[in-house]
Motif scaffolding. Structure first.
Motif, PDB file in Angstrom:
ATOM      1  N   PHE A 280      92.715  -9.688 -60.245  1.00  0.00           N
ATOM      2  CA  PHE A 280      92.560 -10.547 -61.321  1.00  0.00           C
ATOM      3  C   PHE A 280      91.602 -10.166 -62.428  1.00  0.00           C
ATOM      4  O   PHE A 280      90.896  -9.214 -62.271  1.00  0.00           O
ATOM      5  N   GLY A 281      91.814 -10.796 -63.470  1.00  0.00           N
ATOM      6  CA  GLY A 281      90.889 -10.679 -64.577  1.00  0.00           C
ATOM      7  C   GLY A 281      91.413 -11.262 -65.848  1.00  0.00           C
ATOM      8  O   GLY A 281      92.691 -11.933 -65.752  1.00  0.00           O
ATOM      9  N   PRO A 282      90.838 -11.131 -67.181  1.00  0.00           N
ATOM     10  CA  PRO A 282      91.407 -11.804 -68.390  1.00  0.00           C
ATOM     11  C   PRO A 282      92.911 -11.201 -68.407  1.00  0.00           C
ATOM     12  O   PRO A 282      93.350  -9.803 -68.291  1.00  0.00           O
ATOM     13  N   ILE A 283      93.761 -12.168 -69.032  1.00  0.00           N
ATOM     14  CA  ILE A 283      94.986 -11.706 -69.364  1.00  0.00           C
ATOM     15  C   ILE A 283      95.411 -11.209 -70.639  1.00  0.00           C
ATOM     16  O   ILE A 283      94.922 -11.923 -71.685  1.00  0.00           O
TER      17      ILE A 283
ATOM     18  N   LYS B 187      90.625   1.798 -66.943  1.00  0.00           N
ATOM     19  CA  LYS B 187      91.184   2.395 -66.053  1.00  0.00           C
ATOM     20  C   LYS B 187      91.931   1.164 -65.059  1.00  0.00           C
ATOM     21  O   LYS B 187      92.701   1.390 -64.134  1.00  0.00           O
ATOM     22  N   TYR B 188      91.559  -0.167 -65.447  1.00  0.00           N
ATOM     23  CA  TYR B 188      91.647  -1.180 -64.489  1.00  0.00           C
ATOM     24  C   TYR B 188      92.753  -1.988 -65.056  1.00  0.00           C
ATOM     25  O   TYR B 188      93.001  -3.260 -64.782  1.00  0.00           O
ATOM     26  N   LEU B 189      93.358  -1.554 -66.139  1.00  0.00           N
ATOM     27  CA  LEU B 189      94.524  -2.425 -66.551  1.00  0.00           C
ATOM     28  C   LEU B 189      95.617  -2.611 -65.996  1.00  0.00           C
ATOM     29  O   LEU B 189      96.210  -1.481 -65.172  1.00  0.00           O
ATOM     30  N   PHE B 190      96.350  -3.786 -65.521  1.00  0.00           N
ATOM     31  CA  PHE B 190      97.435  -3.817 -64.710  1.00  0.00           C
ATOM     32  C   PHE B 190      98.596  -4.527 -65.223  1.00  0.00           C
ATOM     33  O   PHE B 190      98.368  -5.731 -65.729  1.00  0.00           O
TER      34      PHE B 190
ATOM     35  N   GLY C 243      91.587  -5.750 -65.122  1.00  0.00           N
ATOM     36  CA  GLY C 243      90.878  -6.071 -63.834  1.00  0.00           C
ATOM     37  C   GLY C 243      89.499  -5.384 -63.976  1.00  0.00           C
ATOM     38  O   GLY C 243      88.911  -5.106 -62.864  1.00  0.00           O
ATOM     39  N   SER C 244      89.057  -4.911 -65.034  1.00  0.00           N
ATOM     40  CA  SER C 244      87.646  -4.411 -65.259  1.00  0.00           C
ATOM     41  C   SER C 244      86.526  -5.114 -64.881  1.00  0.00           C
ATOM     42  O   SER C 244      85.380  -4.743 -64.469  1.00  0.00           O
ATOM     43  N   VAL C 245      86.720  -6.595 -64.618  1.00  0.00           N
ATOM     44  CA  VAL C 245      85.576  -7.503 -64.451  1.00  0.00           C
ATOM     45  C   VAL C 245      85.074  -7.318 -63.201  1.00  0.00           C
ATOM     46  O   VAL C 245      85.602  -7.033 -61.975  1.00  0.00           O
ATOM     47  N   ARG C 246      83.691  -7.493 -63.155  1.00  0.00           N
ATOM     48  CA  ARG C 246      82.934  -7.298 -61.558  1.00  0.00           C
ATOM     49  C   ARG C 246      83.273  -8.033 -60.567  1.00  0.00           C
ATOM     50  O   ARG C 246      83.422  -7.497 -59.225  1.00  0.00           O
TER      51      ARG C 246
ATOM     52  N   ARG D 278      89.477  -4.139 -57.569  1.00  0.00           N
ATOM     53  CA  ARG D 278      89.324  -2.994 -58.597  1.00  0.00           C
ATOM     54  C   ARG D 278      88.801  -1.916 -57.435  1.00  0.00           C
ATOM     55  O   ARG D 278      88.886  -0.868 -57.888  1.00  0.00           O
ATOM     56  N   TYR D 279      88.096  -2.107 -56.266  1.00  0.00           N
ATOM     57  CA  TYR D 279      87.506  -1.117 -55.633  1.00  0.00           C
ATOM     58  C   TYR D 279      88.760  -0.312 -54.917  1.00  0.00           C
ATOM     59  O   TYR D 279      88.347   0.659 -54.151  1.00  0.00           O
TER      60      TYR D 279
END
Ligand code: ZN
Length: 187
Positions: free
Chosen positions: A37-40, A54-57, A67-70, A75-76
């Motif tokens: 999850f993360g901001p849309i 690198k974490y855009l889905f 998905g780059s939010v901690r 994201r791991y």
């Protein structure tokens, strides 16, 4: 309805390529493990469309999860070409879940296939480090080593044969008259 892990069944830990997500409990095939999850982001809004990491889905042509939010522990999860999990993408709900596609044992690293676009952009240039690709590389290296050994052995056999022939010739000549003259022994 997909099974949903009732307890947290994972932890972040050291993997070969940095950090990764590891199972702490047995996870049955088909179980939802974690949400990605993360901001849309809306691709129709230029400043959101410009975001690059690198974490855009990508959910579909319009919506993307950043998905780059901690807090997004998913994201791991590292990429694998032979994964034990997959992304369950729900564009309408704008949600992504990571779900087991095999039974996963405690201690196993959880992986899913990031897809062709990511692979081409980020993994192919540096060489994929997933267990499956490492095993493939190891096998190729072993085969190359075996081939080199075969070639070397063949060359040595040839040299031995040539050496034996040469020695035989020399023996014949040694101490014998040749064209009426004594051919000197070893020069
Ligand atoms: Zn790979």
């Amino acid at each position: 309805m997909p099974a949903i892990a009732s307890k947290k069944s994972y932890r972040v830990g050291r993997s070969k390529t940095g950090l990764g997500l590891f199972a702490t409990l047995p996870i049955k095939k088909g179980t939802r493990i974690i949400r990605y999850f993360g901001p849309i982001l809306d691709s129709r809004i230029p400043e959101q469309d410009d975001i690059e990491n690198k974490y855009l889905f990508e959910l579909n042509g319009r919506w993307t999860i950043d998905g780059s939010v901690r807090k997004n522990v998913a994201r791991y999860i590292n990429h694998s070409c032979r994964p034990n999990a997959e992304s369950d993408v729900r564009p309408r709900e704008r949600k992504v879940f990571i779900r087991a596609i095999r039974n996963i044992e405690p201690g196993d690293e959880i992986n899913y296939d990031y897809g062709t676009d990511y692979f081409k952009a980020y993994l192919k240039p540096i060489g994929c480090k997933c267990a499956s690709c490492e095993a493939k590389r190891k096998k190729l290296r072993a085969e190359a080593r075996a081939e080199r050994a075969r070639v070397k052995a063949r060359a040595e056999r040839k040299a031995d044969k040539a050496g034996a022939k040469g020695a035989a010739k020399k023996k014949k000549l040694n101490g014998k008259h040749f064209n009426g003259k004594l051919v000197s022994a070893v020069r």
